[in-house]
Scaffold this motif. Sequence first.
Motif, PDB file in Angstrom:
ATOM      1  N   TYR A   1       0.851  -1.190   0.000  1.00 23.88           N
ATOM      2  CA  TYR A   1       0.000   0.000   0.000  1.00 23.88           C
ATOM      3  C   TYR A   1       0.884   1.236   0.000  1.00 23.88           C
TER       4      TYR A   1
ATOM      5  N   GLU B   1      -3.897   6.862  -1.541  1.00 25.80           N
ATOM      6  CA  GLU B   1      -4.076   7.073  -2.977  1.00 25.80           C
ATOM      7  C   GLU B   1      -4.975   8.275  -3.220  1.00 25.80           C
TER       8      GLU B   1
ATOM      9  N   TYR C   1      -5.375   3.607   4.027  1.00 29.43           N
ATOM     10  CA  TYR C   1      -4.505   2.709   3.274  1.00 29.43           C
ATOM     11  C   TYR C   1      -5.346   1.836   2.355  1.00 29.43           C
ATOM     12  N   VAL C   2      -4.854   1.675   1.125  1.00 31.30           N
ATOM     13  CA  VAL C   2      -5.552   0.896   0.103  1.00 31.30           C
ATOM     14  C   VAL C   2      -4.736  -0.364  -0.151  1.00 31.30           C
TER      15      VAL C   2
ATOM     16  N   ARG D   1      -3.285  -3.431  -1.904  1.00 26.12           N
ATOM     17  CA  ARG D   1      -3.142  -3.863  -3.304  1.00 26.12           C
ATOM     18  C   ARG D   1      -2.224  -5.083  -3.328  1.00 26.12           C
TER      19      ARG D   1
ATOM     20  N   HIS E   1      -4.914   0.441  -9.768  1.00 27.04           N
ATOM     21  CA  HIS E   1      -5.878   1.538  -9.587  1.00 27.04           C
ATOM     22  C   HIS E   1      -6.605   1.829 -10.905  1.00 27.04           C
TER      23      HIS E   1
ATOM     24  N   PHE F   1     -10.813   3.572  -5.580  1.00 28.17           N
ATOM     25  CA  PHE F   1      -9.770   3.203  -4.619  1.00 28.17           C
ATOM     26  C   PHE F   1     -10.276   3.159  -3.180  1.00 28.17           C
ATOM     27  N   TYR F   2     -11.191   4.068  -2.832  1.00 31.86           N
ATOM     28  CA  TYR F   2     -11.645   4.137  -1.441  1.00 31.86           C
ATOM     29  C   TYR F   2     -12.553   2.978  -1.056  1.00 31.86           C
TER      30      TYR F   2
ATOM     31  N   TYR G   1     -11.670   0.050  -0.975  1.00 32.15           N
ATOM     32  CA  TYR G   1     -10.808  -0.902  -0.263  1.00 32.15           C
ATOM     33  C   TYR G   1     -10.395  -0.429   1.124  1.00 32.15           C
ATOM     34  N   ILE G   2     -10.613   0.840   1.438  1.00 30.93           N
ATOM     35  CA  ILE G   2     -10.140   1.388   2.714  1.00 30.93           C
ATOM     36  C   ILE G   2     -10.971   0.824   3.865  1.00 30.93           C
TER      37      ILE G   2
END
Length: 184
Positions: free
Chosen positions: A103, A108, A120-121, A123, A153, A163-164, A166-167
């Motif tokens: 991450y 992001e 934090y995302v 990945r 992304h 992206f958000y 995954y937060i």
Amino acid sequence: MLTMEDIIRDGHPSLRKVAAEVSMPPSEEDKQILSSLLEYVINSQNPEISAQYSLRPGIGLAAPQINVLKRMIAVHLTDESGTLYSYALFNPKIISHSVEKAYLQAGEGCLSVDKAIPGYVPRHARITLKGTTIDGEEVKLRLKGLASICFQHEIDHLNGIMFYDYINHEDPLRPIDGAIAIER
């Protein structure tokens, strides 16, 4: 030339749709669209051009972000080791990925999202992807670090994922267990 006026913002329904495959060979119109995506990210990183046209700097852009629901992305970035990744791809597809996560420590951002969303995302730390260049060449890229995160992304945009999504909304800044923290 694309500007911020061409980029649709969070909440627009097209950002949540799955984009269609681009039939090969691509039309001239599709080549022009893909070329303009790459031109935007390159221009947005140039201080003079970006100031002149009020471009927000970005390292990647996907066709759905300009309201074109086709599988096209552009990435232009220099990674931690100084390697330049500059690609405009039709139909990019992740064909394998690591179990290990990574991450960005700074979180992001996204050209379609006007506010900072902390968190934090998670990945995949490493991915392998295939895609077709503007010249019709098939490419296979093995990526890690910032490049891996950026391509994931952009490919998410092709699948209607932001992206958000995954937060961890309970604790957005809790470090992700066993993941590599990448500084930008």
